[in-house]
Design a protein around this motif. Sequence first.
Motif, mmCIF file in Angstrom:
data_model
loop_
_atom_site.group_PDB
_atom_site.id
_atom_site.type_symbol
_atom_site.label_atom_id
_atom_site.label_comp_id
_atom_site.label_asym_id
_atom_site.label_seq_id
_atom_site.Cartn_x
_atom_site.Cartn_y
_atom_site.Cartn_z
ATOM 1 N N ARG A 111 0.905 -1.352 0.046
ATOM 2 C CA ARG A 111 -0.100 -0.105 -0.114
ATOM 3 C C ARG A 111 1.058 1.140 0.148
ATOM 4 N N MET A 112 0.471 2.150 -0.706
ATOM 5 C CA MET A 112 1.093 3.512 -0.813
ATOM 6 C C MET A 112 0.456 4.430 0.658
ATOM 7 N N VAL A 113 1.082 4.690 1.405
ATOM 8 C CA VAL A 113 0.686 5.443 2.664
ATOM 9 C C VAL A 113 1.474 6.959 2.712
ATOM 10 N N GLY A 114 0.865 8.164 2.552
ATOM 11 C CA GLY A 114 1.765 9.353 2.681
ATOM 12 C C GLY A 114 0.830 10.503 2.389
ATOM 13 N N ASP A 115 1.359 11.515 1.866
ATOM 14 C CA ASP A 115 0.859 12.896 1.582
ATOM 15 C C ASP A 115 0.797 13.406 0.218
ATOM 16 N N VAL A 116 -0.062 13.941 -0.304
ATOM 17 C CA VAL A 116 -0.142 14.660 -1.574
ATOM 18 C C VAL A 116 -0.285 16.112 -1.499
ATOM 19 N N ASP A 117 0.609 16.907 -2.106
ATOM 20 C CA ASP A 117 0.517 18.507 -2.285
ATOM 21 C C ASP A 117 0.184 18.683 -3.836
ATOM 22 N N PHE A 118 -1.035 19.483 -3.741
ATOM 23 C CA PHE A 118 -1.507 20.056 -5.220
ATOM 24 C C PHE A 118 -1.203 21.451 -5.201
ATOM 25 N N GLU A 119 -0.709 22.178 -6.436
ATOM 26 C CA GLU A 119 -0.703 23.414 -6.482
ATOM 27 C C GLU A 119 -1.109 23.757 -8.020
ATOM 28 N N TYR A 120 -2.064 24.715 -7.853
ATOM 29 C CA TYR A 120 -2.828 25.201 -9.108
ATOM 30 C C TYR A 120 -3.025 26.887 -8.896
ATOM 31 N N SER A 126 -2.666 20.343 0.711
ATOM 32 C CA SER A 126 -1.983 19.350 1.139
ATOM 33 C C SER A 126 -3.107 18.359 1.861
ATOM 34 N N TYR A 127 -2.953 16.878 1.533
ATOM 35 C CA TYR A 127 -3.942 15.967 1.896
ATOM 36 C C TYR A 127 -3.013 14.692 2.289
ATOM 37 N N GLU A 128 -3.746 13.936 3.011
ATOM 38 C CA GLU A 128 -3.182 12.536 3.321
ATOM 39 C C GLU A 128 -3.906 11.641 2.208
ATOM 40 N N PHE A 129 -3.263 10.484 1.916
ATOM 41 C CA PHE A 129 -3.692 9.614 0.997
ATOM 42 C C PHE A 129 -3.106 8.314 1.251
ATOM 43 N N GLU A 130 -4.000 7.148 0.671
ATOM 44 C CA GLU A 130 -3.682 5.697 0.852
ATOM 45 C C GLU A 130 -3.952 5.231 -0.698
ATOM 46 N N ALA A 131 -3.283 4.502 -1.081
ATOM 47 C CA ALA A 131 -3.297 3.727 -2.527
ATOM 48 C C ALA A 131 -3.390 2.231 -2.289
ATOM 49 N N THR A 132 -4.215 1.433 -3.044
ATOM 50 C CA THR A 132 -4.080 0.227 -2.908
ATOM 51 C C THR A 132 -3.872 -0.548 -4.248
ATOM 52 N N ARG A 133 -3.139 -1.426 -4.266
ATOM 53 C CA ARG A 133 -2.883 -2.253 -5.684
ATOM 54 C C ARG A 133 -3.897 -2.598 -6.559
ATOM 55 N N ILE A 134 -4.417 -2.417 -7.614
ATOM 56 C CA ILE A 134 -5.280 -3.094 -8.555
ATOM 57 C C ILE A 134 -4.650 -4.195 -9.264
ATOM 58 N N ASN A 135 -3.474 -4.145 -9.791
ATOM 59 C CA ASN A 135 -2.849 -5.160 -10.461
ATOM 60 C C ASN A 135 -1.383 -5.050 -10.455
ATOM 61 N N ASP A 136 -0.594 -5.865 -10.682
ATOM 62 C CA ASP A 136 0.994 -5.736 -10.602
ATOM 63 C C ASP A 136 1.569 -5.075 -11.915
ATOM 64 N N GLY A 137 0.696 -4.683 -12.923
ATOM 65 C CA GLY A 137 1.514 -4.229 -14.344
ATOM 66 C C GLY A 137 1.739 -5.213 -15.014
ATOM 67 N N GLY A 138 1.223 -6.433 -14.939
ATOM 68 C CA GLY A 138 1.627 -7.443 -15.815
ATOM 69 C C GLY A 138 2.678 -8.389 -15.534
ATOM 70 N N ASN A 139 3.286 -8.087 -14.302
ATOM 71 C CA ASN A 139 4.263 -9.193 -13.925
ATOM 72 C C ASN A 139 3.736 -10.597 -13.895
ATOM 73 N N ALA A 140 2.404 -10.673 -13.289
ATOM 74 C CA ALA A 140 1.738 -11.821 -13.274
ATOM 75 C C ALA A 140 1.726 -12.760 -14.682
ATOM 76 N N ALA A 141 1.371 -11.815 -15.585
ATOM 77 C CA ALA A 141 1.247 -12.191 -17.010
ATOM 78 C C ALA A 141 2.562 -12.805 -17.423
ATOM 79 N N MET A 142 3.715 -12.466 -16.756
ATOM 80 C CA MET A 142 5.030 -13.286 -17.297
ATOM 81 C C MET A 142 5.331 -14.635 -16.499
ATOM 82 N N GLU A 143 4.218 -14.964 -15.775
ATOM 83 C CA GLU A 143 4.572 -16.200 -15.148
ATOM 84 C C GLU A 143 4.488 -17.407 -16.040
ATOM 85 N N THR A 144 5.382 -18.332 -15.848
ATOM 86 C CA THR A 144 5.241 -19.550 -16.767
ATOM 87 C C THR A 144 4.511 -20.656 -16.145
#
Length: 360
Positions: A111-120, A126-144
């Motif tokens: 999980r990504m756990v941290g802060d994000v700053d937006f400037e516009y 500045s906000y706190e955020f968390e992120a969870t993985r949806i998939n591993d970017g295709g690494n599993a597809a390389m599994e033989t």
Amino acid sequence: MKPDRESFRCLASALVAVGCCTTSGAKDLDALHGDWAIRIDGGGEIYSATLSLKAGDEGEPSVVGKYSSDGRRGRVTDVRRDKEFFVVEVATRRSGMPASGAFAFELIADRMVGDVDFEYGSSARSYEFEATRINDGGNAAMETTATRAADMPVSVATAANATAANEVKVDRSSVTVVFQNGSEGYEGAVDTEIWGIAPTKPLDRQGTMTADSNNGGAESQVLMRFDEVFGDDEERAPLGSRIVSATLQVVVFDPGSTVYLHQVLVPWHAWATWDAMAYGVSVDDIEASTVRDGFSFGEITMDRQTVEFDVTQTVQKWADGQPNYGWLFINTGGNGWDFYSSDWIEQELRPTLRIEYALR
């Protein structure tokens, strides 16, 4: 140990201000490859976003990616590591203006756990955020098949090892299906307006819909649903599939105030009314999810403008077996946000749900 939030804020703020950090080797960033669902705590309001990262091609940065938040797409401008923190910088738009964001985080149990700053413009948040993985970017597809053989019966494992030299890979190709009333025979889109001024009157056969917190003295909300989008035929997405992306598009003709899109958690009929929905739908994690699927600032620059919402996370829930009750449009102000409904005479202006999926 809980991460030091103040350290994240200081780092993220410094990155937005000066745009520098200490870069580590590309190998340290491999753990970030894949798709991530981001939940941003906006101080009582929850925002959602998606982030996709992968290894760059020759001549590109070591990591490249895409960013999407509340229907607005952006790009990843830098990915790096600063001491114990990972840093991802993005370029997007906010309130109609170019914006930059710096995500500073630790990777904890995938999980990504941290802060994000937006400037516009002249604004910074500045906000706190968390992120969870949806998939591993295709690494599993390389599994033989040889890698998987350890979990198979002996006779099957032997056959699998015999083909291991060919490195048989899982097919991860994706398919896109599109749903819009009148297109390719589809007629499953349903939308209706519920209005406090007409609490018992069905408003489902209108050509246009209005979300307004003060529509003639009472609130009006819009419910929208796309039925029969999952199934076994080629025109629909299979249940259990991985949703690569899903977008909801509506054509707006009146800018209005900011509108939020929320997943509906209770069933409703096309002829639903204000009173039938318990005096309007509440965003309380009982009737509708408090997590937004997106929002629009009402920045309509022409008579007709397509507004797109990223609804990937909600459609994935439906693909995984949760009931599909559609979405709720609610307005934060007294200026109505008007768009064409699924009953509008011109087909090309009707709402559209686009789903890209891959078989697991």
